[in-house]
Design a protein around this motif. Structure first.
Motif, PDB file in Angstrom:
ATOM      1  N   GLN A  62      28.784  29.334  51.835  1.00  0.00           N
ATOM      2  CA  GLN A  62      27.476  29.161  51.210  1.00  0.00           C
ATOM      3  C   GLN A  62      27.553  29.122  49.697  1.00  0.00           C
ATOM      4  O   GLN A  62      26.781  28.422  49.051  1.00  0.00           O
ATOM      5  CB  GLN A  62      26.526  30.271  51.647  1.00  0.00           C
ATOM      6  CG  GLN A  62      26.114  30.167  53.087  1.00  0.00           C
ATOM      7  CD  GLN A  62      25.197  31.301  53.503  1.00  0.00           C
ATOM      8  OE1 GLN A  62      25.081  32.313  52.813  1.00  0.00           O
ATOM      9  NE2 GLN A  62      24.538  31.129  54.641  1.00  0.00           N
ATOM     10  N   HIS A  63      28.478  29.871  49.107  1.00  0.00           N
ATOM     11  CA  HIS A  63      28.576  29.927  47.648  1.00  0.00           C
ATOM     12  C   HIS A  63      29.343  28.738  47.052  1.00  0.00           C
ATOM     13  O   HIS A  63      29.395  28.583  45.846  1.00  0.00           O
ATOM     14  CB  HIS A  63      29.220  31.244  47.212  1.00  0.00           C
ATOM     15  CG  HIS A  63      30.635  31.403  47.696  1.00  0.00           C
ATOM     16  ND1 HIS A  63      30.928  31.945  48.920  1.00  0.00           N
ATOM     17  CD2 HIS A  63      31.806  31.072  47.126  1.00  0.00           C
ATOM     18  CE1 HIS A  63      32.250  31.956  49.080  1.00  0.00           C
ATOM     19  NE2 HIS A  63      32.801  31.428  48.015  1.00  0.00           N
ATOM     20  N   ASP A  64      29.931  27.892  47.916  1.00  0.00           N
ATOM     21  CA  ASP A  64      30.671  26.722  47.427  1.00  0.00           C
ATOM     22  C   ASP A  64      29.704  25.619  46.996  1.00  0.00           C
ATOM     23  O   ASP A  64      28.569  25.551  47.475  1.00  0.00           O
ATOM     24  CB  ASP A  64      31.598  26.191  48.526  1.00  0.00           C
ATOM     25  CG  ASP A  64      32.777  27.118  48.787  1.00  0.00           C
ATOM     26  OD1 ASP A  64      33.218  27.803  47.846  1.00  0.00           O
ATOM     27  OD2 ASP A  64      33.251  27.159  49.937  1.00  0.00           O
TER      28      ASP A  64
END
Length: 159
Positions: A62-64
């Motif tokens: 998700q943080h990519d």
């Protein structure tokens, strides 16, 4: 009466002996990807764990950034880790280093006390051996397993 004291004394001696190995035990509570997961370690709580000497292909998180694309076999390695480890009791054996640069605990990870997860990943062709000295205890054995997977063209070694 003498037998009672001998039995009592021998029970006390056995009870005071240290365990034969220094493995930690825990339950896998979350899978991040094929080579990173969270373990609730007895006496320590939840810790992020990185199996020593293997590198599985990356997946997107998700943080990519939105343009992130998973590497080939990254999803398969993550699914494999989920199927084998999630909710299971694992036994953790340390080599020389305690943590990596991302503060993950470094261990050889065993399922059922005698089956190393690293070996399983390599057998399926879902990871490759990576060596970061001084953690080299099973280097020769792990390279042999990788070479067999390559010869059989398993997973990421397929042509």
């Amino acid at each position: 009466m003498l037998r009672f004291f001998i039995l009592l004394f021998s029970m006390l001696l056995v009870g005071c002996q240290a365990p034969e190995d220094d493995q930690l035990q825990g339950t896998v509570v979350n899978i991040v990807d094929g080579d990173t997961f969270d373990v609730n370690i007895q006496g320590m709580g939840d810790e992020r764990v990185r199996p020593i000497m293997v590198d599985a292909p990356e997946v997107c998180h998700q943080h990519d950034p939105p343009e992130c694309e998973p590497e080939p076999y990254g999803e398969e390695a993550t699914e494999f880790a989920t199927d084998v480890l999630l909710g299971e009791t694992v036994y953790l054996e340390q080599d020389e280093s305690e943590r990596d640069q991302y503060d993950r605990l470094l261990f050889y990870v065993y399922v059922e006390e005698d089956r190393m997860f690293q070996e399983m990943l390599l057998e399926e062709g879902l990871a490759e051996v990576v060596v970061y000295e001084p953690d080299v205890r099973y280097e020769e054995e792990l390279y042999e397993i990788q070479e067999e997977a390559q010869a059989q063209e398993k997973g990421m070694w397929g042509r």
